[in-house]
Write a protein that holds these residues in place. Structure first.
Motif, PDB file in Angstrom:
ATOM      1  N   VAL A   1       1.745   1.729   2.329  1.00 36.61           N
ATOM      2  CA  VAL A   1       1.348   2.172   3.667  1.00 36.61           C
ATOM      3  C   VAL A   1       0.165   1.366   4.191  1.00 36.61           C
ATOM      4  N   LEU A   2      -0.534   0.640   3.316  1.00 38.68           N
ATOM      5  CA  LEU A   2      -1.694  -0.145   3.735  1.00 38.68           C
ATOM      6  C   LEU A   2      -1.325  -1.546   4.194  1.00 38.68           C
ATOM      7  N   ASP A   3      -0.097  -1.977   3.930  1.00 35.48           N
ATOM      8  CA  ASP A   3       0.330  -3.315   4.326  1.00 35.48           C
ATOM      9  C   ASP A   3       0.421  -3.425   5.841  1.00 35.48           C
ATOM     10  N   ARG A   4       0.195  -4.649   6.350  1.00 35.72           N
ATOM     11  CA  ARG A   4       0.255  -4.870   7.795  1.00 35.72           C
ATOM     12  C   ARG A   4       1.503  -5.637   8.207  1.00 35.72           C
ATOM     13  N   ASN A   5       2.260  -6.090   7.229  1.00 31.60           N
ATOM     14  CA  ASN A   5       3.502  -6.814   7.493  1.00 31.60           C
ATOM     15  C   ASN A   5       4.583  -6.274   6.580  1.00 31.60           C
TER      16      ASN A   5
ATOM     17  N   ARG B   1       2.711   3.464  13.703  1.00 31.45           N
ATOM     18  CA  ARG B   1       3.493   3.010  14.853  1.00 31.45           C
ATOM     19  C   ARG B   1       4.750   2.201  14.524  1.00 31.45           C
ATOM     20  N   ARG B   2       4.804   1.561  13.372  1.00 31.33           N
ATOM     21  CA  ARG B   2       5.919   0.657  13.058  1.00 31.33           C
ATOM     22  C   ARG B   2       6.275   0.736  11.571  1.00 31.33           C
TER      23      ARG B   2
ATOM     24  N   TYR C   1      19.346   4.820  17.358  1.00 29.74           N
ATOM     25  CA  TYR C   1      19.291   5.491  18.668  1.00 29.74           C
ATOM     26  C   TYR C   1      18.789   4.608  19.812  1.00 29.74           C
ATOM     27  N   GLY C   2      18.224   3.453  19.477  1.00 27.97           N
ATOM     28  CA  GLY C   2      17.608   2.631  20.508  1.00 27.97           C
ATOM     29  C   GLY C   2      16.230   3.147  20.870  1.00 27.97           C
ATOM     30  N   LYS C   3      15.743   4.138  20.116  1.00 26.83           N
ATOM     31  CA  LYS C   3      14.429   4.744  20.334  1.00 26.83           C
ATOM     32  C   LYS C   3      13.721   4.834  18.991  1.00 26.83           C
ATOM     33  N   SER C   4      12.471   4.459  18.986  1.00 25.92           N
ATOM     34  CA  SER C   4      11.679   4.457  17.775  1.00 25.92           C
ATOM     35  C   SER C   4      10.963   5.797  17.608  1.00 25.92           C
ATOM     36  N   ARG C   5      11.286   6.520  16.534  1.00 28.06           N
ATOM     37  CA  ARG C   5      10.668   7.828  16.268  1.00 28.06           C
ATOM     38  C   ARG C   5      10.319   7.933  14.800  1.00 28.06           C
ATOM     39  N   CYS C   6       9.307   8.719  14.510  1.00 23.42           N
ATOM     40  CA  CYS C   6       8.950   8.993  13.123  1.00 23.42           C
ATOM     41  C   CYS C   6       8.464  10.429  13.026  1.00 23.42           C
TER      42      CYS C   6
END
Length: 159
Positions: A53-57, A110-111, A122-127
């Motif tokens: 979870v700490l990675d940026r890529n 966010r990603r 879905y074409g929509k980003s959700r978490c």
């Protein structure tokens, strides 16, 4: 593990239960999934690692479901079908396969892997993991303010 009676279908979202978090993948058929894997999960992208979870890529990988799961429990979770209409299966699979090998920005908020697969389906980003955590965090802050204020008022009244 998923129920033996539960048949995986291309386009299904797979929720994998890791220690402290869930990893998400998109089932593409023939026992394979595509998922967003942070570098700390290399060389075997499915290896459970909470530090990811700490990675940026991250990189988009196509791997065997059993390699990504590595003995963890998992299930099909298309629960957002109640809110959104899934894209056509051919579009979902084609879009996912075009992304294999791509490096992407990664953010736990966010990603992340769940944002990635819901965008494909879905074409929509959700978490929901993040939404649930944020909701709980806001609730805890409000509760803290209320309790703190009550304590302060109580001290003032009873001095």
């Amino acid at each position: 593990m998923a129920s033996p009676h539960q048949e995986l279908k291309p386009g299904d979202l797979i929720e994998i239960f890791r220690l402290g978090y869930q990893h998400w993948a998109l089932y593409v058929g023939d026992g394979y999934v595509i998922h967003l894997a942070p570098p700390s999960e290399y060389p075997r992208a499915g290896s459970p690692n909470a530090l990811s979870v700490l990675d940026r890529n991250a990189v988009v990988k196509q791997e065997r479901l059993e390699d990504v799961v590595e003995g963890c429990n998992y299930r099909v979770n298309n629960s957002l079908d109640r809110e959104y209409r899934p894209l056509p299966i051919q579009v979902i699979i084609s879009s996912a396969k075009k992304k294999v090998g791509q490096k992407m920005e990664y953010s736990i908020v966010r990603r992340n892997c769940e944002h990635f697969v819901t965008k494909l389906r879905y074409g929509k980003s959700r978490c929901k993991q993040v939404e649930s955590t944020v909701d709980k965090g806001v609730l805890m802050i409000i509760l803290g303010i209320v309790l703190g204020s009550s304590f302060a008022i109580g001290r003032y009244l009873y001095q």
